[in-house]
Write a protein that holds these residues in place. Structure first.
Motif, PDB file in Angstrom:
ATOM      1  N   TYR A   1      25.049   6.613   0.129  1.00 44.41           N
ATOM      2  CA  TYR A   1      25.058   5.570  -0.903  1.00 44.41           C
ATOM      3  C   TYR A   1      23.901   4.589  -0.688  1.00 44.41           C
ATOM      4  N   TYR A   2      23.577   4.367   0.567  1.00 45.93           N
ATOM      5  CA  TYR A   2      22.390   3.558   0.868  1.00 45.93           C
ATOM      6  C   TYR A   2      21.131   4.259   0.353  1.00 45.93           C
ATOM      7  N   GLU A   3      21.018   5.535   0.649  1.00 45.95           N
ATOM      8  CA  GLU A   3      19.843   6.294   0.230  1.00 45.95           C
ATOM      9  C   GLU A   3      19.709   6.315  -1.287  1.00 45.95           C
ATOM     10  N   SER A   4      20.822   6.402  -1.982  1.00 47.96           N
ATOM     11  CA  SER A   4      20.771   6.515  -3.434  1.00 47.96           C
ATOM     12  C   SER A   4      20.253   5.240  -4.101  1.00 47.96           C
ATOM     13  N   VAL A   5      20.314   4.143  -3.391  1.00 46.94           N
ATOM     14  CA  VAL A   5      19.834   2.880  -3.941  1.00 46.94           C
ATOM     15  C   VAL A   5      18.499   2.480  -3.321  1.00 46.94           C
ATOM     16  N   TYR A   6      18.453   2.411  -2.003  1.00 44.75           N
ATOM     17  CA  TYR A   6      17.286   1.868  -1.323  1.00 44.75           C
ATOM     18  C   TYR A   6      16.152   2.869  -1.150  1.00 44.75           C
TER      19      TYR A   6
ATOM     20  N   SER B   1       0.807  -1.221   0.000  1.00 41.81           N
ATOM     21  CA  SER B   1       0.000   0.000   0.000  1.00 41.81           C
ATOM     22  C   SER B   1       0.838   1.268   0.000  1.00 41.81           C
ATOM     23  N   ARG B   2       2.152   1.122   0.087  1.00 43.47           N
ATOM     24  CA  ARG B   2       3.049   2.283   0.124  1.00 43.47           C
ATOM     25  C   ARG B   2       4.344   1.929  -0.598  1.00 43.47           C
ATOM     26  N   ASP B   3       5.219   2.918  -0.696  1.00 41.11           N
ATOM     27  CA  ASP B   3       6.518   2.650  -1.297  1.00 41.11           C
ATOM     28  C   ASP B   3       7.306   1.678  -0.416  1.00 41.11           C
ATOM     29  N   HIS B   4       7.879   0.675  -1.061  1.00 41.25           N
ATOM     30  CA  HIS B   4       8.660  -0.314  -0.325  1.00 41.25           C
ATOM     31  C   HIS B   4       9.761  -0.822  -1.234  1.00 41.25           C
ATOM     32  N   TRP B   5      10.908  -1.083  -0.636  1.00 43.99           N
ATOM     33  CA  TRP B   5      12.047  -1.578  -1.382  1.00 43.99           C
ATOM     34  C   TRP B   5      12.468  -2.947  -0.843  1.00 43.99           C
ATOM     35  N   THR B   6      12.349  -3.980  -1.649  1.00 44.38           N
ATOM     36  CA  THR B   6      12.854  -5.297  -1.260  1.00 44.38           C
ATOM     37  C   THR B   6      14.372  -5.289  -1.380  1.00 44.38           C
ATOM     38  N   LYS B   7      15.045  -5.852  -0.420  1.00 46.67           N
ATOM     39  CA  LYS B   7      16.512  -5.764  -0.372  1.00 46.67           C
ATOM     40  C   LYS B   7      17.155  -6.906  -1.158  1.00 46.67           C
ATOM     41  N   TYR B   8      17.130  -6.742  -2.472  1.00 47.75           N
ATOM     42  CA  TYR B   8      17.723  -7.719  -3.369  1.00 47.75           C
ATOM     43  C   TYR B   8      19.242  -7.587  -3.361  1.00 47.75           C
ATOM     44  N   PRO B   9      19.973  -8.669  -3.643  1.00 48.34           N
ATOM     45  CA  PRO B   9      21.436  -8.585  -3.719  1.00 48.34           C
ATOM     46  C   PRO B   9      21.928  -7.529  -4.712  1.00 48.34           C
TER      47      PRO B   9
ATOM     48  N   ASN C   1      15.719   5.027  -3.917  1.00 51.32           N
ATOM     49  CA  ASN C   1      15.577   5.443  -5.306  1.00 51.32           C
ATOM     50  C   ASN C   1      14.208   4.997  -5.810  1.00 51.32           C
ATOM     51  N   PRO C   2      13.355   5.936  -6.253  1.00 51.41           N
ATOM     52  CA  PRO C   2      12.003   5.557  -6.688  1.00 51.41           C
ATOM     53  C   PRO C   2      11.987   4.491  -7.779  1.00 51.41           C
ATOM     54  N   SER C   3      13.005   4.466  -8.623  1.00 51.09           N
ATOM     55  CA  SER C   3      13.009   3.479  -9.708  1.00 51.09           C
ATOM     56  C   SER C   3      13.256   2.063  -9.203  1.00 51.09           C
ATOM     57  N   ASN C   4      13.690   1.922  -7.956  1.00 49.02           N
ATOM     58  CA  ASN C   4      13.937   0.604  -7.374  1.00 49.02           C
ATOM     59  C   ASN C   4      12.792   0.109  -6.497  1.00 49.02           C
ATOM     60  N   ARG C   5      11.707   0.866  -6.425  1.00 54.27           N
ATOM     61  CA  ARG C   5      10.565   0.472  -5.597  1.00 54.27           C
ATOM     62  C   ARG C   5       9.922  -0.827  -6.099  1.00 54.27           C
ATOM     63  N   ASP C   6       9.305  -1.527  -5.167  1.00 57.19           N
ATOM     64  CA  ASP C   6       8.454  -2.648  -5.565  1.00 57.19           C
ATOM     65  C   ASP C   6       7.178  -2.104  -6.193  1.00 57.19           C
ATOM     66  N   PRO C   7       6.667  -2.762  -7.218  1.00 58.97           N
ATOM     67  CA  PRO C   7       5.364  -2.358  -7.765  1.00 58.97           C
ATOM     68  C   PRO C   7       4.248  -2.567  -6.738  1.00 58.97           C
ATOM     69  N   ARG C   8       3.238  -1.708  -6.846  1.00 62.24           N
ATOM     70  CA  ARG C   8       2.040  -1.895  -6.019  1.00 62.24           C
ATOM     71  C   ARG C   8       1.001  -2.751  -6.736  1.00 62.24           C
ATOM     72  N   GLY C   9       1.286  -3.062  -7.981  1.00 61.65           N
ATOM     73  CA  GLY C   9       0.355  -3.906  -8.714  1.00 61.65           C
ATOM     74  C   GLY C   9       0.781  -4.054 -10.159  1.00 61.65           C
ATOM     75  N   TYR C  10      -0.034  -4.794 -10.903  1.00 57.12           N
ATOM     76  CA  TYR C  10       0.270  -5.101 -12.296  1.00 57.12           C
ATOM     77  C   TYR C  10      -1.025  -5.066 -13.100  1.00 57.12           C
ATOM     78  N   ILE C  11      -0.932  -4.537 -14.322  1.00 51.44           N
ATOM     79  CA  ILE C  11      -2.072  -4.533 -15.241  1.00 51.44           C
ATOM     80  C   ILE C  11      -1.752  -5.481 -16.397  1.00 51.44           C
ATOM     81  N   ILE C  12      -2.646  -6.419 -16.633  1.00 51.80           N
ATOM     82  CA  ILE C  12      -2.525  -7.366 -17.745  1.00 51.80           C
ATOM     83  C   ILE C  12      -3.601  -6.981 -18.756  1.00 51.80           C
ATOM     84  N   SER C  13      -3.181  -6.384 -19.844  1.00 51.35           N
ATOM     85  CA  SER C  13      -4.133  -5.856 -20.813  1.00 51.35           C
ATOM     86  C   SER C  13      -4.811  -6.981 -21.585  1.00 51.35           C
TER      87      SER C  13
END
Length: 901
Positions: A438-443, A393-401, A445-457
């Motif tokens: 450096y942590y902030e720049s990655v974790y 329901s909000r911005d979240h970042w999964t901590k991938y390697p 970073n809006p482009s690294n957020r988890d999606p809140r959902g998916y649309i299948i057209s």
């Protein structure tokens, strides 16, 4: 006078102790089966087990039994619900509490705490999945008997505090294995060398279907587990343990999947501690865990691992034991106590009953843990679900390697360029400290957020396959939305019936895992050393395997959508086909078009391929079948207005599918696929090759291991003594030889036949002298070509991107770029030869999409498939796993297109 005193005393005694004093009259296994469960050389089949389950359910008020569906061979599966009579009276209440807490919707923490106090933890115990692992099926019988017949304080406490679900996973295989084993009067000859797989289609791979749910057994189980009940603990019994041990169990080794809630991992630890502690108290040594076992919590798709992605504690044990007595061997390194093996076992002869006793003890250890920690298990289940809803329901970042690597790489580059001063590690732990920026720049970073959902057209080329993907999510307990009208989001227009999957739900880990790439860590034995083999796959993203097109959502979507109920499967929108006097067109992009094509050909209709559009053309009299498939599967068939001038008639081929004694799982999956899409086939075996009976076929298909390869490798199946095999199955014995069989296969092609290989058998083309070689080699010190070592190149099952030549008939209807399932698969280098052409290639040095690809740069400019003319016939070699476990729908057409002439 004495009788007057005795009667009230008996009445008082019964009123005081009641049920807890006298055991229920439950038939013992020994009386029912004619032997004690665990007796050497004795097995029960499923027919006997089924009748016992039904008998105990009738005799005991501690059991409810419910039919839960049919197996692939038509046997009934049952859910046994075991608890106290009082709990069973209110079973729907407890089931409802488990559902509400597991889904975590619309509850406050205080409400959840109250429900956790009112509820009963639900524990699942199964057995019989892999039918030659006979301890698992037989411990179910013994456990059920003890739970229903014993009246001691321990058992009554379990029954009062816990709801126990018991399930036989593979009834078909149980009958097959037990009947085969028991057919020999001489006990010393009893064996499990069955001629076919112990599941109708896939054998051992029946434990690889738990996110796809292709098979009837997995679909039955999913409904019970993920829709109806939502247990907190799932205990999945297996065999066997590492040499020199008795049982392998939790906790498991790294890596664990990054989408998990931390409460899940610590929950597994808690249950694992209870299990090993009980065995140690009972003087049962030999429990191995952690790094001393091979099992991790990384992979999705098994009965034990798939529940992790729904916040359920999945437990696997692998125990030794067999109805034929065995031996625990002496292994020096496993005589040293350590954290992974704190209580080594002495070498000794081992009997089946000992394994049954261990298994019952492990069951009771879990029930004891649940009885003591029931409210905590239930509340933690809710808490994990609530965490998932909040993260979605909000911005979240999964901590991938990849993010940790990016942070460190960015810092190292700054140090190298002089932007940051180099700092030596300090402190006791000598850690490399990196500035927070450096942590902030990655974790962050809006482009690294988890999606809140998916649309299948709904307007994608193969929406029918997208529906199959979404139904796999729904079967696994995910709910979805569907649009009732066109809508716009993010500047893009989506048509009616498009599907939205939001991640703000309890099973969010499962959603992410099916849409997002897996980022397997670089797991090696030591820096620069060989890799640690993953437990099964490294990457499996289902949406990628199936070729589903989807868009990610990073904010909530407010468009009015219809939420579908849990467990309600979707159907592809029915397509109405206008009447045409010219004919009908079936789209090449749709996999389900092949269902129509095969029905049409079987019914004697004429079908053509349009070599310009690549679509199929059907004459007007085939309308009924075209309309039927358009309505049933949503295939976008349409009436033709003009007849193309580039139509080429197609006909059925006589298809031969290779198998061998004991059964091939990859071949079995293709059997299942063929039957879903209506392809007619027959199996052939090694003896059929050597005797040239293969001449009866137009095309031969080898999937996975089978043909001896150019370097002398190949598959050697375990072969029983022919004298132990009934005559009806002896034609299946044997194996292909490099000396004779390969020559016969070449002759078959040269006379006009066609051979298609998929996966490892494709390496046979290296030895055909057609200008196709293995690019994944290097020269050793002696100047000899040898395969690249694993410390340089290693790609366990993962998903890669490849470019394909869509002008080739084998690739008709496919996009120019395709996702391929790759498992250290053969690839090809093509020399200067006019008799060979490529089906596609890997054009980049970074083709990895999902999983782990060490040394992936070696694949650049290699070919994934080749077609070679050999005499009057053709050899088609495809390296990747294009039919992978009936999941890789994106590449099915690479096979389907080749099955017509």
């Amino acid at each position: 006078m004495r009788r007057k005193i005795l009667v009230p005393l008996i009445t008082l005694f019964l009123a005081t102790y009641g049920e807890a004093t006298f055991a229920q009259q439950v038939t013992s296994p020994e009386r029912h089966f004619g032997f004690r469960i665990g007796d050497d050389y004795m097995l029960a089949n499923y027919k006997q087990m089924e009748s016992y389950f039904l008998k105990v359910a009738q005799e005991s008020d501690r059991v409810l039994i419910r039919e839960a569906g049919l197996t692939e061979e038509g046997r009934k599966q049952y859910l046994l619900i075991v608890s106290s009579p009082e709990n069973l009276k209110h079973i729907e209440k407890y089931r409802g509490i488990s559902q509400r807490l597991g889904r975590a919707e619309g509850l406050t923490d205080s409400e959840a705490l109250q429900l956790a106090k009112e509820g009963k933890p639900v524990v699942w115990i199964d057995g019989g999945m892999h039918s030659n692992e006979t301890v698992g099926s037989h411990q179910l019988i013994e456990t059920l008997y003890q739970l229903t017949s014993r009246n001691d304080e321990e058992i009554l406490r379990y029954l009062d505090k816990v709801i126990i679900l018991m399930w036989h996973v593979n009834p078909d295989g149980q009958d097959l294995i037990a009947d085969w084993y028991m057919q020999y009067e001489d006990k010393e000859k009893r064996n499990m060398h069955i001629p076919v797989l112990y599941h109708k289609y896939v054998g051992h791979d029946n434990n690889r279907d738990y996110f796809m749910f292709n098979l009837k057994e997995t679909e039955n189980l999913a409904k019970v587990m993920y829709i109806d009940w939502l247990p907190q603990i799932i205990y999945n019994h297996h065999q066997t343990s590492p040499d020199g041990t008795i049982v392998a169990g939790p906790p498991y080794r790294d890596p664990f999947n990054h989408v998990f809630d931390p409460l899940l991992i610590t929950g597994i630890d808690g249950v694992g501690a209870a299990m090993i502690n009980r065995l140690n108290v009972e003087d049962k040594p030999g429990y191995v865990r952690l790094d001393q076992s091979t099992f991790s919590t990384w992979w999705n798709g098994g009965l034990r691992t798939a529940p992790y992605f729904r916040n359920m504690i999945g437990i696997l044990t692998e125990i030794t034991g067999n109805p034929t007595p065995s031996v625990i061997p002496a292994v020096a390194e496993r005589q040293i106590p350590r954290n992974g093996l704190p209580n080594p076992v002495d070498p000794q002869k081992w009997h089946f009953r000992q394994s049954i006793d261990y298994s019952v003890s492990l069951n009771f250890a879990i029930l004891d843990y649940a009885a003591r920690n029931g409210d905590q298990l239930l509340y933690n289940f809710y808490k994990m679900g609530k965490n998932s809803i909040e993260r979605g329901s909000r911005d979240h970042w999964t901590k991938y390697p990849k993010f940790a690597e990016a942070m460190e790489r960015s810092y190292d580059e700054a140090v190298k360029s002089g932007k940051e001063a180099k700092k030596e590690p300090t402190g006791y732990y000598r850690s490399k400290i990196i500035p927070d920026s450096y942590y902030e720049s990655v974790y962050k970073n809006p482009s690294n957020r988890d999606p809140r959902g998916y649309i299948i057209s709904a307007d994608q080329p193969d929406f029918g396959t997208a529906i199959k993907f979404v139904n796999a999510l729904i079967k696994g307990g995910v709910y979805v939305y569907q649009s009732t009208s066109d809508f716009t989001y993010g500047g893009k227009r989506y048509p009616k019936n498009s599907i939205v999957v939001k991640t703000n739900q309890a099973f969010r880990p499962q959603i992410l895992d099916m849409f997002e790439p897996q980022d397997h860590p670089h797991d090696v034995q030591y820096p620069g050393g060989p890799p640690v083999r993953p437990y099964d796959a490294a990457g499996w993203t289902l949406a990628m395997q199936m070729g589903v097109e989807y868009d990610r959502i990073y904010e909530d979507i407010t468009t009015p959508l219809e939420r579908k109920p849990y467990g309600e499967l979707l159907k592809a929108p029915s397509v109405e086909v206008s009447v045409s006097k010219v004919g009908y067109i079936l789209p090449a992009q749709s996999n389900d078009s092949f269902i129509a094509i095969n029905r049409l050909l079987k019914s004697g209709h004429r079908v053509y391929r349009d070599e310009q559009s690549k679509d199929f053309f059907v004459e007007p009299r085939g309308r009924d079948i075209v309309v039927q498939v358009a309505r049933e599967y949503g295939v976008r068939a349409r009436g033709a207005t003009v007849k193309s001038s580039r139509l080429k008639p197609i006909e059925k081929l006589k298809i031969g599918l290779y198998d061998y004694y004991g059964g091939s799982m990859p071949s079995g999956w293709v059997r299942w696929i063929f039957e879903q899409y209506g392809f007619e086939y027959r199996q052939f075996f090694p003896q059929d090759v050597d005797s040239r009976k293969i001449d009866d076929f137009d095309v031969l298909i080898f999937v996975g291991q089978g043909i001896p390869t150019g370097d002398g490798g190949g598959y050697r199946s375990r072969q029983p003594e022919a004298s132990l095999v009934p005559e009806a199955y002896r034609h299946m014995l044997g194996e292909l030889s490099r000396d004779k069989s390969v020559g016969v296969l070449k002759e078959y092609v040269e006379k006009g036949g066609k051979i298609i290989t998929i996966g490892s058998s494709s390496a046979w083309v290296y030895g055909l002298n057609i200008g196709v070689t293995n690019p994944l080699v290097e020269r050793n010190e002696e100047g000899k070509e040898v395969p690249l070592p694993s410390n340089k190149y290693y790609i366990p099952t993962s998903i890669l991107r490849a470019d394909i030549d869509v002008s080739k008939p084998e690739n008709y209807g496919m996009p120019a770029q395709v996702n391929i399932v790759f498992n250290n698969s053969p690839v090809f280098r093509i020399g200067e030869s006019g008799q060979v052409y490529s089906l596609g290639k890997i054009s980049t040095d970074k083709p990895l999409l999902s999983g782990w690809a060490h040394g992936q740069h070696y694949l650049k400019d290699t070919h994934i498939g080749v077609v070679a003319t050999l005499g009057k016939g053709k050899v088609v070699a495809i390296g990747p796993e294009i039919t992978n476990r009936a999941q890789a729908h994106a590449t099915f057409k690479m096979l389907f297109n080749q099955l017509y002439k």
